[in-house]
Motif scaffolding. Structure first.
Motif, PDB file in Angstrom:
ATOM      1  N   GLN A 153       0.828  -1.194   0.075  1.00 46.83           N
ATOM      2  CA  GLN A 153      -0.053   0.080  -0.005  1.00 46.83           C
ATOM      3  C   GLN A 153       0.940   1.246   0.144  1.00 46.83           C
ATOM      4  OE1 GLN A 153      -3.461   0.184   2.128  1.00 46.83           O
ATOM      5  NE2 GLN A 153      -4.131  -2.103   1.597  1.00 46.83           N
ATOM      6  N   ILE A 154       0.359   2.369  -0.483  1.00 50.65           N
ATOM      7  CA  ILE A 154       0.873   3.481  -0.462  1.00 50.65           C
ATOM      8  C   ILE A 154       0.607   4.297   0.912  1.00 50.65           C
ATOM      9  CG2 ILE A 154       0.915   5.906  -1.298  1.00 50.65           C
ATOM     10  CD1 ILE A 154      -0.131   4.515  -4.104  1.00 50.65           C
ATOM     11  N   GLY A 155       1.773   4.795   1.589  1.00 49.48           N
ATOM     12  CA  GLY A 155       1.686   5.228   2.936  1.00 49.48           C
ATOM     13  C   GLY A 155       1.416   6.698   2.917  1.00 49.48           C
ATOM     14  N   THR A 156       1.387   7.209   4.169  1.00 49.10           N
ATOM     15  CA  THR A 156       1.323   8.614   4.431  1.00 49.10           C
ATOM     16  C   THR A 156       2.418   9.487   4.106  1.00 49.10           C
ATOM     17  OG1 THR A 156       0.169   8.010   6.740  1.00 49.10           O
ATOM     18  CG2 THR A 156       1.340  10.053   6.448  1.00 49.10           C
ATOM     19  N   GLY A 157       1.922  10.443   3.252  1.00 48.99           N
ATOM     20  CA  GLY A 157       2.865  11.547   2.831  1.00 48.99           C
ATOM     21  C   GLY A 157       3.728  11.256   1.844  1.00 48.99           C
ATOM     22  N   THR A 158       3.419  10.192   0.906  1.00 51.17           N
ATOM     23  CA  THR A 158       4.291   9.804  -0.151  1.00 51.17           C
ATOM     24  C   THR A 158       4.340  10.869  -1.189  1.00 51.17           C
ATOM     25  OG1 THR A 158       4.441   7.814  -1.660  1.00 51.17           O
ATOM     26  CG2 THR A 158       2.206   8.664  -1.504  1.00 51.17           C
ATOM     27  N   ASN A 159       5.307  11.056  -1.552  1.00 53.75           N
ATOM     28  CA  ASN A 159       6.018  12.195  -2.549  1.00 53.75           C
ATOM     29  C   ASN A 159       5.575  13.494  -2.125  1.00 53.75           C
ATOM     30  OD1 ASN A 159       7.407  10.917  -4.724  1.00 53.75           O
ATOM     31  ND2 ASN A 159       5.500   9.593  -5.122  1.00 53.75           N
ATOM     32  N   ARG A 160       5.357  13.735  -0.782  1.00 53.15           N
ATOM     33  CA  ARG A 160       4.957  15.089  -0.486  1.00 53.15           C
ATOM     34  C   ARG A 160       6.049  16.047  -1.009  1.00 53.15           C
ATOM     35  NH1 ARG A 160       5.663  15.607   6.142  1.00 53.15           N
ATOM     36  NH2 ARG A 160       4.843  17.836   5.237  1.00 53.15           N
ATOM     37  N   GLU A 161       7.417  16.040  -1.274  1.00 56.30           N
ATOM     38  CA  GLU A 161       8.244  16.883  -1.635  1.00 56.30           C
ATOM     39  C   GLU A 161       7.636  17.204  -3.035  1.00 56.30           C
ATOM     40  OE1 GLU A 161      10.695  13.848   0.623  1.00 56.30           O
ATOM     41  OE2 GLU A 161       9.066  13.848  -0.709  1.00 56.30           O
ATOM     42  N   LEU A 162       7.059  16.707  -3.765  1.00 57.01           N
ATOM     43  CA  LEU A 162       6.581  16.801  -5.323  1.00 57.01           C
ATOM     44  C   LEU A 162       5.253  17.601  -5.270  1.00 57.01           C
ATOM     45  CD1 LEU A 162       6.844  16.755  -8.292  1.00 57.01           C
ATOM     46  CD2 LEU A 162       5.724  14.584  -8.121  1.00 57.01           C
ATOM     47  N   THR A 163       4.612  17.112  -4.062  1.00 58.32           N
ATOM     48  CA  THR A 163       3.383  17.917  -4.011  1.00 58.32           C
ATOM     49  C   THR A 163       3.329  19.270  -3.593  1.00 58.32           C
ATOM     50  OG1 THR A 163       2.257  15.727  -3.296  1.00 58.32           O
ATOM     51  CG2 THR A 163       1.064  17.467  -2.761  1.00 58.32           C
ATOM     52  N   ASP A 164       4.372  19.358  -2.591  1.00 61.08           N
ATOM     53  CA  ASP A 164       4.640  20.663  -1.981  1.00 61.08           C
ATOM     54  C   ASP A 164       4.978  21.667  -2.918  1.00 61.08           C
ATOM     55  OD1 ASP A 164       3.506  19.858   0.433  1.00 61.08           O
ATOM     56  OD2 ASP A 164       5.318  19.745   1.385  1.00 61.08           O
ATOM     57  N   PHE A 165       5.955  21.115  -3.865  1.00 62.13           N
ATOM     58  CA  PHE A 165       6.606  22.002  -5.104  1.00 62.13           C
ATOM     59  C   PHE A 165       5.710  22.275  -5.853  1.00 62.13           C
ATOM     60  CE2 PHE A 165       8.974  23.059  -8.813  1.00 62.13           C
ATOM     61  CZ  PHE A 165       9.968  23.427  -8.445  1.00 62.13           C
ATOM     62  N   MET A 166       4.913  21.572  -6.253  1.00 59.83           N
ATOM     63  CA  MET A 166       3.693  22.027  -7.119  1.00 59.83           C
ATOM     64  C   MET A 166       2.635  22.934  -6.741  1.00 59.83           C
ATOM     65  SD  MET A 166       4.891  20.799  -9.775  1.00 59.83           S
ATOM     66  CE  MET A 166       3.772  21.101 -11.126  1.00 59.83           C
ATOM     67  N   MET A 167       2.274  22.525  -5.280  1.00 58.44           N
ATOM     68  CA  MET A 167       1.118  23.137  -4.668  1.00 58.44           C
ATOM     69  C   MET A 167       1.458  24.149  -3.520  1.00 58.44           C
ATOM     70  SD  MET A 167      -1.633  19.666  -4.733  1.00 58.44           S
ATOM     71  CE  MET A 167      -3.115  20.808  -4.192  1.00 58.44           C
ATOM     72  N   GLY A 168       2.515  24.354  -3.156  1.00 54.48           N
ATOM     73  CA  GLY A 168       2.836  24.845  -1.893  1.00 54.48           C
ATOM     74  C   GLY A 168       2.709  23.849  -0.814  1.00 54.48           C
ATOM     75  N   PRO A 169       3.244  24.045   0.631  1.00 58.84           N
ATOM     76  CA  PRO A 169       2.894  23.175   1.752  1.00 58.84           C
ATOM     77  C   PRO A 169       1.644  22.768   1.889  1.00 58.84           C
ATOM     78  CG  PRO A 169       4.646  24.989   2.411  1.00 58.84           C
ATOM     79  CD  PRO A 169       3.798  25.513   0.985  1.00 58.84           C
ATOM     80  N   GLN A 170       1.351  21.404   1.965  1.00 60.24           N
ATOM     81  CA  GLN A 170       0.199  20.808   2.113  1.00 60.24           C
ATOM     82  C   GLN A 170       0.123  19.755   3.481  1.00 60.24           C
ATOM     83  OE1 GLN A 170      -2.572  21.179  -0.531  1.00 60.24           O
ATOM     84  NE2 GLN A 170      -1.050  22.803  -0.888  1.00 60.24           N
ATOM     85  N   PRO A 171      -1.116  20.018   4.073  1.00 55.61           N
ATOM     86  CA  PRO A 171      -1.078  19.220   5.189  1.00 55.61           C
ATOM     87  C   PRO A 171      -1.157  17.776   4.982  1.00 55.61           C
ATOM     88  CG  PRO A 171      -3.505  20.197   4.632  1.00 55.61           C
ATOM     89  CD  PRO A 171      -2.414  20.694   3.966  1.00 55.61           C
TER      90      PRO A 171
END
Length: 245
Positions: A138-156
């Motif tokens: 399974q995909i865990g918590t916060g996977t690829n959060r660096e990519l998400t945050d780069f594209m969208m800004g910091p996300q919860p």
């Protein structure tokens, strides 16, 4: 290395059907989990008479097993993937990810799923035979959060995909958790085309992603990769095995 516009157009043109990531070869890498999921399910499929692959994608991983049980069923919710899966597996049903599952109670010795969008624990427990097991990467918590945050800004970061939630939900469905193993893995993108294709394919990374809507951030990504040679992110995975008493 093409121009920014050429790379973006290339990434936007790659077909999305199936769950085969071979296009990324040479353009992105993802460290693999240490347990070898495909080998583990192949071993388990050899030892059962009936199995169900939930949210199979294009069925590629399960089809790679050398031996399939006499009853091998799969579900997939996205019609284009269901078409691909039907070419790879003997019996594929189009069904919603969250259930209900179109199978009778106590039908399967083994239920498997690789990277499910959701895990319908109650339905899994229902269709498993007593003594049967659920085995999933399974995909865990916060996977690829660096990519998400780069594209969208910091996300919860939601804990909904955490191992504690998985254990609690499995036990609430009446299953006994035998194995629950998390891991963090290095991901690297070597051009912006790979980023575009990944965000189109793995939709939850940047919900609502479009090239036009994120063109400015993609330009910044292109500049980052040109300067550093790669964009590095972290994927999280966990292996879960649960048994029906």
């Amino acid at each position: 290395m093409g121009t920014f516009e050429e790379l973006v157009a290339e990434g936007a043109a790659v077909p999305l059907e199936g769950w085969d990531f071979s296009w990324f070869e040479g353009r992105a890498t993802e460290e693999r989990p240490p347990w070898g999921y495909a080998s583990l399910i192949a071993e388990r499929l050899r030892g059962v008479a009936s199995a169900l692959d939930l949210q199979t994608g294009g069925g590629e991983v399960t089809a790679s097993a050398s031996v399939l049980p006499l009853l091998m069923a799969a579900t997939e919710s996205w019609p284009p993937n269901a078409v691909v899966a039907s070419r790879n597996l003997p019996f594929v049903v189009q069904a919603p990810d969250s259930g209900p599952l179109p199978f009778r109670d106590s039908t399967f010795d083994l239920v498997i799923s690789r990277h499910p969008v959701v895990t319908p624990w109650g339905e899994i427990a229902r269709v498993l035979r007593p003594g049967g097991t659920y085995f999933s990467q399974q995909i865990g918590t916060g996977t690829n959060r660096e990519l998400t945050d780069f594209m969208m800004g910091p996300q919860p970061v939601s804990e909904a995909r955490g191992v504690a939630v998985a254990r609690a939900d499995a036990e609430a469905a009446g299953l006994q958790v035998l194995r629950l193993e998390p891991v963090s893995l290095r991901v690297a993108f070597f051009d912006v085309a790979a980023v575009v294709h990944f965000l189109r394919k793995v939709l939850w990374t940047v919900p609502g992603f479009t090239v036009d809507g994120y063109r400015d951030r993609l330009m910044d990504m292109h500049a980052h990769i040109q300067e550093h040679g790669e964009f590095v992110s972290t994927s999280t995975r966990f292996l879960v095995e649960a048994r029906k008493p």
